[in-house]
Design an enzyme around this catalytic site. Structure first.
Site, PDB file in Angstrom:
ATOM      1  N   ARG A 171       0.800  -1.357  -0.079  1.00 48.22           N
ATOM      2  CA  ARG A 171       0.100   0.029  -0.048  1.00 48.22           C
ATOM      3  C   ARG A 171       0.810   1.275   0.091  1.00 48.22           C
ATOM      4  O   ARG A 171       0.404   2.397  -0.371  1.00 48.22           O
ATOM      5  CB  ARG A 171      -0.884  -0.025   1.117  1.00 48.22           C
ATOM      6  CG  ARG A 171      -2.045   1.127   1.026  1.00 48.22           C
ATOM      7  CD  ARG A 171      -3.226   1.098   1.774  1.00 48.22           C
ATOM      8  NE  ARG A 171      -3.442   0.190   3.029  1.00 48.22           N
ATOM      9  CZ  ARG A 171      -2.686   0.306   4.152  1.00 48.22           C
ATOM     10  NH1 ARG A 171      -1.951   1.540   4.410  1.00 48.22           N
ATOM     11  NH2 ARG A 171      -2.484  -0.280   5.147  1.00 48.22           N
ATOM     12  N   TYR A 210     -13.849  18.730 -15.697  1.00 53.34           N
ATOM     13  CA  TYR A 210     -14.282  17.072 -15.632  1.00 53.34           C
ATOM     14  C   TYR A 210     -15.384  17.326 -14.444  1.00 53.34           C
ATOM     15  O   TYR A 210     -14.925  17.623 -13.524  1.00 53.34           O
ATOM     16  CB  TYR A 210     -12.997  16.328 -15.378  1.00 53.34           C
ATOM     17  CG  TYR A 210     -13.266  15.094 -15.292  1.00 53.34           C
ATOM     18  CD1 TYR A 210     -13.804  14.240 -16.243  1.00 53.34           C
ATOM     19  CD2 TYR A 210     -13.269  14.364 -13.933  1.00 53.34           C
ATOM     20  CE1 TYR A 210     -14.125  12.922 -16.003  1.00 53.34           C
ATOM     21  CE2 TYR A 210     -13.527  13.094 -13.648  1.00 53.34           C
ATOM     22  CZ  TYR A 210     -14.038  12.451 -14.888  1.00 53.34           C
ATOM     23  OH  TYR A 210     -14.283  11.139 -14.641  1.00 53.34           O
ATOM     24  N   ASP A 212      -4.966  19.515 -14.340  1.00 52.09           N
ATOM     25  CA  ASP A 212      -5.293  18.496 -15.091  1.00 52.09           C
ATOM     26  C   ASP A 212      -5.236  18.411 -16.327  1.00 52.09           C
ATOM     27  O   ASP A 212      -5.807  19.035 -17.193  1.00 52.09           O
ATOM     28  CB  ASP A 212      -6.968  18.376 -14.659  1.00 52.09           C
ATOM     29  CG  ASP A 212      -7.686  16.746 -14.940  1.00 52.09           C
ATOM     30  OD1 ASP A 212      -6.825  16.303 -15.967  1.00 52.09           O
ATOM     31  OD2 ASP A 212      -8.512  16.611 -14.928  1.00 52.09           O
ATOM     32  N   LYS A 268      -6.742   7.470 -19.682  1.00 47.66           N
ATOM     33  CA  LYS A 268      -6.968   8.022 -20.756  1.00 47.66           C
ATOM     34  C   LYS A 268      -5.685   8.165 -21.936  1.00 47.66           C
ATOM     35  O   LYS A 268      -5.162   6.796 -22.205  1.00 47.66           O
ATOM     36  CB  LYS A 268      -7.462   9.602 -20.886  1.00 47.66           C
ATOM     37  CG  LYS A 268      -8.385   9.525 -19.684  1.00 47.66           C
ATOM     38  CD  LYS A 268      -9.596   8.830 -19.926  1.00 47.66           C
ATOM     39  CE  LYS A 268     -10.627   8.909 -18.829  1.00 47.66           C
ATOM     40  NZ  LYS A 268     -10.898  10.327 -18.102  1.00 47.66           N
TER      41      LYS A 268
HETATM   42  C1  LIG Z   1     -11.419  10.784 -16.957  1.00 48.62           C
HETATM   43  C2  LIG Z   1     -10.778  12.090 -16.257  1.00 48.62           C
HETATM   44  C3  LIG Z   1     -10.552  11.954 -14.749  1.00 48.62           C
HETATM   45  C4  LIG Z   1     -10.771  11.008 -13.841  1.00 48.62           C
HETATM   46  O1  LIG Z   1     -10.165   9.711 -14.221  1.00 48.62           O
HETATM   47  P1  LIG Z   1     -10.366   8.451 -13.832  1.00 48.62           P
HETATM   48  O2  LIG Z   1      -8.923   7.733 -14.273  1.00 48.62           O
HETATM   49  O3  LIG Z   1     -11.776   8.169 -14.662  1.00 48.62           O
HETATM   50  O4  LIG Z   1     -10.527   8.325 -12.213  1.00 48.62           O
HETATM   51  C5  LIG Z   1     -10.285  13.314 -14.637  1.00 48.62           C
HETATM   52  N1  LIG Z   1      -9.894  14.329 -15.417  1.00 48.62           N
HETATM   53  C6  LIG Z   1     -10.334  14.282 -16.580  1.00 48.62           C
HETATM   54  C7  LIG Z   1     -10.015  15.354 -17.394  1.00 48.62           C
HETATM   55  C8  LIG Z   1     -10.596  13.148 -17.125  1.00 48.62           C
HETATM   56  O5  LIG Z   1     -10.963  13.171 -18.393  1.00 48.62           O
END
Ligand SMILES: *Cc1c(COP(=O)(O)O)cnc(C)c1O
Length: 376
Positions: free
Chosen positions: A49, A101, A174, A199
Site C-alpha cells: 500500500r 471534468y 489536470d 486516458k
Molecule cells: C477521466 C478523467 C478524470 C478521472 O479519471 P479516472 O481515471 O476516470 O478516475 C479526471 N480528469 C479528466 C479530464 C478526465 O478525463
C-alpha cells in the site's frame, strides 16, 4: 544518462534493463510485502500500500516526462484527485473552472458541503474571472484544465500560474487531454500536474490509473504521499505495468489522433448538419492563439459537435454511428462518441446538444464518412 527527447524516453520505457536477467521490460512484482535483511533493514520497499517496484518504475518515467522532482501513481484518476485535495484543510479556499471534468467538480462540491473547504467556480470563458475568484492569503489551490472538458475552452496555464502564485496558492493542472507530448504544465508554471492515466497515457481503454507529478517535492507533496498510503489509492503492480507499456507509444498515438481530430474538425466546421465544432485547433476557436502557444505537439484529439434538435437530436446521432462507439471515456486508440449531458446528470453545465468525440487512430476519411451518415 544524457538528456533525451520525450519521444525516446517514452519509446524505451525509461531504458529499463533488469540487472539480474537482462530483461528489457520491467517485471511485475505482485508481492504485497518485502523482507528485511540480516541487519533488519528494508532494502527499498515495505508494504504494497506504500509503493511497489513496478509502480516506482513507471513513476520514474513519468517524473522525467513531466520534468518533475517526483511522481505518484494512483488506482484511478479520481483516486489521485481525491488524495490531492485531502491535503486541503477546512477553511482553506479552492478555485476551479465552472465547466470542467464533472468528477472533479462533484468532489469539490462535496468538500465544500462536508469538509468546510470553500470552493469558488470561475467562468473560463470570461477574461479576468480567475483573477477575481482568487483571494490573496486564503486561496490554497487553483485547479485548472488547459482545455476544459467538454467545451475545450482554453485556459492560459502561464497566466493562471501567475495569478495563483500572486495569491499565495499552488496551481494544479489536470492535463489529462493535453499530455506532456503537447503541453508540459510544470514548465508553464504549474506546481502539480495531474493525469487520468486511464486516458492517453495508457491509451487502450483497458486500465484505470491516476498520476500526480510535482515541480518540487515540498511539504504538501510529502502530505500527498502520506495520504496515498493512508487512503489506500495506490496503483497495483499489474496496472502499473500496463500503464508503462501503454506510455511507450504515447507520442505516436497522440500525433495520429491529433491529426485525425484536426481533419474531422475542418471537415465539419461549416457543415449544414452541425451548429458548431468546438476544437482549439480551428483558427475560429476563441482559444486558438493561446492553445497554439501552449500546445506545442498538436491541438489534441478531443472535440465536440453542437447538433440541431437538442438532446434528442444529439442522442439520435450518437445511436447512428457505426465506427464511433457510443461510450464514455476518452484517449483510447478507438474513437468514441458521447452525449455528455446524459452522463453528467442534473448539475451539468453542458449544452444538451453537445456530442463529445474522442478521436482514435483509425483512418480519418472513414471517421468523417461515419459521422456524415450519422448526421444525414
Ligand atoms: C477521466 C478523467 C478524470 C478521472 O479519471 P479516472 O481515471 O476516470 O478516475 C479526471 N480528469 C479528466 C479530464 C478526465 O478525463
Amino acid at each position: 544518462m544524457t538528456e533525451q527527447s520525450l519521444e525516446t524516453l517514452l519509446a524505451q520505457g525509461g531504458h529499463f534493463v533488469d540487472p539480474v536477467t537482462g530483461a528489457i521490460v520491467a517485471p511485475i512484482h505482485p508481492s504485497t510485502t518485502y523482507a528485511r535483511n540480516d541487519r533488519y533493514e528494508l532494502p527499498g520497499f515495505r508494504y504494497g500500500r506504500n509503493a511497489n517496484p513496478t509502480g516506482a518504475q513507471v513513476e520514474d518515467v513519468l517524473a522525467k516526462l513531466e520534468g518533475a522532482e517526483d511522481a505518484l501513481v494512483f488506482a484511478s484518476g479520481l483516486a489521485g484527485i481525491t488524495t490531492f485535495f485531502d491535503t486541503v484543510r477546512a477553511g482553506e479556499h479552492v478555485v476551479a473552472p465552472r465547466v470542467m471534468y464533472h468528477g472533479t467538480a462533484d468532489w469539490l462540491r462535496r468538500l465544500g458541503e462536508r469538509r468546510g473547504v470553500e470552493v469558488t467556480f470561475f467562468d473560463a470563458t470570461a477574461p479576468d474571472s480567475l483573477a477575481a475568484a482568487v483571494r490573496a492569503g486564503e486561496t490554497a489551490v487553483v485547479w485548472i484544465e488547459p482545455s476544459v472538458n467538454p467545451t475545450w475552452d482554453v485556459i492560459d496555464v502561464r497566466s493562471a500560474a501567475e495569478i495563483a502564485h500572486g495569491a499565495g496558492a499552488v496551481l494544479g493542472v489536470d492535463a489529462t487531454v493535453t499530455p506532456a507530448v503537447t503541453l508540459r504544465a510544470l514548465d508553464l508554471g504549474a506546481d502539480v500536474v495531474f493525469h487520468s492515466g486511464t486516458k492517453y497515457l495508457a491509451g487502450h481503454s483497458d486500465v484505470l490509473a491516476g498520476v500526480l507529478a510535482t515541480r518540487v517535492a515540498d511539504e504538501r507533496w510529502e502530505d500527498v504521499k502520506t495520504a496515498r498510503t493512508l487512503m489506500g489509492g495506490v496503483l497495483g503492480a499489474f496496472e502499473s505495468w500496463l500503464l508503462l507499456r501503454g506510455m511507450r507509444t504515447l507520442h505516436v498515438r497522440y500525433e495520429r489522433q491529433a491529426a485525425n481530430a484536426l481533419a474531422i474538425a475542418r471537415h465539419f466546421e461549416h457543415h449544414p448538419g452541425v451548429e458548431a465544432v468546438l476544437y482549439p485547433g480551428l483558427e475560429s476557436h476563441p482559444g486558438h492563439a493561446v492553445a497554439k502557444r501552449q500546445m506545442t505537439g498538436g491541438f489534441g484529439a478531443m472535440l465536440s459537435l453542437l447538433v440541431p434538435g437538442g438532446a434528442e437530436g444529439a442522442k439520435r446521432v450518437a445511436t447512428r454511428t457505426r465506427l464511433f462507439v457510443p461510450a464514455t471515456s476518452l484517449g483510447g486508440v478507438e474513437s468514441l462518441i458521447e452525449h455528455r449531458a446524459s452522463v453528467e446528470g442534473p448539475l451539468s453545465a453542458v449544452s444538451a446538444s453537445l456530442l463529445r468525440l474522442s478521436i482514435g487512430i483509425e483512418r480519418a476519411d472513414e471517421l468523417v464518412a461515419d459521422l456524415e451518415q450519422a448526421l444525414a
